[in-house]
Design an enzyme around this catalytic site. Structure first.
Site, PDB file in Angstrom:
ATOM      1  N   ASP A 180      -1.650   7.493   6.490  1.00 45.61           N
ATOM      2  CA  ASP A 180      -2.353   6.556   5.269  1.00 45.61           C
ATOM      3  C   ASP A 180      -2.255   7.727   4.162  1.00 45.61           C
ATOM      4  OD1 ASP A 180      -3.635   4.860   3.492  1.00 45.61           O
ATOM      5  OD2 ASP A 180      -4.986   4.130   5.416  1.00 45.61           O
TER       6      ASP A 180
ATOM      7  N   ASP B  27      -1.780   3.518  -2.800  1.00 40.99           N
ATOM      8  CA  ASP B  27      -2.528   3.744  -1.172  1.00 40.99           C
ATOM      9  C   ASP B  27      -1.274   3.030  -0.358  1.00 40.99           C
ATOM     10  OD1 ASP B  27      -4.083   3.553   0.739  1.00 40.99           O
ATOM     11  OD2 ASP B  27      -5.484   2.195   0.184  1.00 40.99           O
TER      12      ASP B  27
ATOM     13  N   HIS C 263      -7.789  -4.222   0.151  1.00 37.28           N
ATOM     14  CA  HIS C 263      -9.005  -4.291  -1.115  1.00 37.28           C
ATOM     15  C   HIS C 263      -8.298  -4.080  -2.420  1.00 37.28           C
ATOM     16  CE1 HIS C 263      -7.623   0.154  -0.767  1.00 37.28           C
ATOM     17  NE2 HIS C 263      -7.565  -0.153   0.689  1.00 37.28           N
TER      18      HIS C 263
ATOM     19  N   HIS D 245     -12.219   1.470  -2.608  1.00 35.87           N
ATOM     20  CA  HIS D 245     -12.108  -0.022  -2.374  1.00 35.87           C
ATOM     21  C   HIS D 245     -13.119  -0.748  -3.172  1.00 35.87           C
ATOM     22  CE1 HIS D 245     -11.751   1.539   2.180  1.00 35.87           C
ATOM     23  NE2 HIS D 245     -10.619   1.008   1.524  1.00 35.87           N
TER      24      HIS D 245
ATOM     25  N   GLU E 104      -3.499  -4.138   3.783  1.00 36.30           N
ATOM     26  CA  GLU E 104      -3.237  -3.407   4.803  1.00 36.30           C
ATOM     27  C   GLU E 104      -3.580  -4.054   6.183  1.00 36.30           C
ATOM     28  OE1 GLU E 104      -5.470   0.036   5.031  1.00 36.30           O
ATOM     29  OE2 GLU E 104      -6.806  -0.379   3.523  1.00 36.30           O
TER      30      GLU E 104
ATOM     31  N   GLU F 127       0.736  -0.498   4.865  1.00 36.87           N
ATOM     32  CA  GLU F 127       0.132  -0.776   3.712  1.00 36.87           C
ATOM     33  C   GLU F 127       0.930  -0.596   2.524  1.00 36.87           C
ATOM     34  OE1 GLU F 127      -3.243   1.935   3.084  1.00 36.87           O
ATOM     35  OE2 GLU F 127      -4.313   0.227   1.806  1.00 36.87           O
TER      36      GLU F 127
HETATM   37 CO    CO Z   1      -6.170   1.103   1.730  1.00 38.91          CO
END
Ligand code: CO
Length: 301
Positions: A85, A96, A158, A166, A191, A283
């Site tokens: 990640d 992200d 998010h 977030h 995600e 994600e």
């Molecule tokens: Co994330």
């Protein structure tokens, strides 16, 4: 969204994507987790990115938030299911992105990785202004359960804000019934996580990932020096290893412990599945539009 903000999101997303795919190429049986993490960090810096959070490499039943410790001895082995990640920001605007590497030819484990990836793809296909969180959750849930796995219900996608990893809205990995709709120019990370176990994670112990949640005056000069450095992260997460590199283990541990006791720090411990099932994740970051812009997808993906 103005052009400058848009450009920042595009650049951050592209660097995160390149670093993610580079990291994927390094994850092999016998490679060290710490060594791979540091190479990814060097790549992000070389590309002109800043860290929205430290690279996280979470193994097997750990869904997320495992960050290499200062002297991490973890070595990837045959059978591991590895979530990588990556978070990059440019002037606070974040990309992200995550993927799963399966170091096994085991059919079930590869199907597990496919489940989160296809859940992500199914959500990406329906993203537009006006789609409800319920619809997103339902399609993610369907792709995962039809392959025989459980979506992780207490982890979610998010919103992303400037220096906020977030933000609202929370994008569920199951149908919550929420009628809340996505709106034009919202930036979100989708995600999905798929698990062979409970589909519920818990907070374990020994976090190496932290953020500054509240500024407070600090007396001890040692801790004050560390806190001064932490402020450069603008509230975004950082890892113990970065602080140790600069201040040494003794000073870093002392300062972080004091800051934690003062309520300055938020901790993010590793998140295992409650039944210790194996977990996969995928994600992407998306700018919501009639034709959505997936900032972390490279042309060749
Ligand atoms: Co994330």
């Amino acid at each position: 969204m103005n052009q400058e903000t848009f450009n920042n999101y595009i650049k951050a997303g592209r660097i995160a994507a390149i670093a993610r795919d580079y990291g994927k190429s390094l994850i092999k049986v016998g490679a060290g987790l710490l060594e791979v993490t540091e190479k990814i960090e060097e790549k992000i810096i070389a590309l002109g990115g800043e860290f929205a959070f430290p690279p996280q490499i979470s193994l097997n039943d750990i869904a997320a938030h495992y960050c290499a410790a200062p002297n991490d001895k973890t070595v990837f082995k045959e059978g591991d299911v590895i979530k990588l990640d990556i978070g990059v920001h440019i002037n606070g605007f974040i990309g992200d992105t995550a993927l799963t590497v399966v170091l096994s030819t085991d059919e079930k484990l590869n199907l597990l990785a496919e489940a989160s990836k296809e859940a992500l793809n199914s959500a990406l296909r329906i993203i537009r202004p006006g789609v409800t969180l319920s619809e997103l959750g339902r399609t993610i849930h369907a792709e995962i359960t039809k392959r025989g796995f459980a979506p992780i219900r207490n982890l979610s996608g998010h919103g992303l804000g400037k220096f906020i990893i977030h933000d609202k809205p929370s994008i569920p990995n199951f149908d919550t019934g929420s009628k809340e709709e996505l709106v034009e120019d919202q930036v979100i990370a989708i995600e999905p996580f798929a698990s062979t176990g409970a589909g519920i994670i818990y907070e374990s112990s020994n976090p190496t990932l932290f953020s500054v949640k509240e500024r407070k005056p600090v007396r001890s000069p040692m801790t004050r020096a560390v806190l001064k450095d932490l402020e450069a992260y603008n509230g975004l997460p950082f890892t113990l290893r970065w602080i140790v590199k600069k201040h040494g283990l003794g000073k870093a541990s002392f300062a972080l412990r004091e800051l934690k006791n003062m309520g300055v720090l938020r901790e993010y411990p590793p998140l295992p599945d409650r039944a210790h099932g194996i977990v996969s994740q995928a994600e992407h970051t998306v700018i919501v539009k009639d034709k959505p812009v997936i900032t972390t997808m490279l042309e060749e993906d």
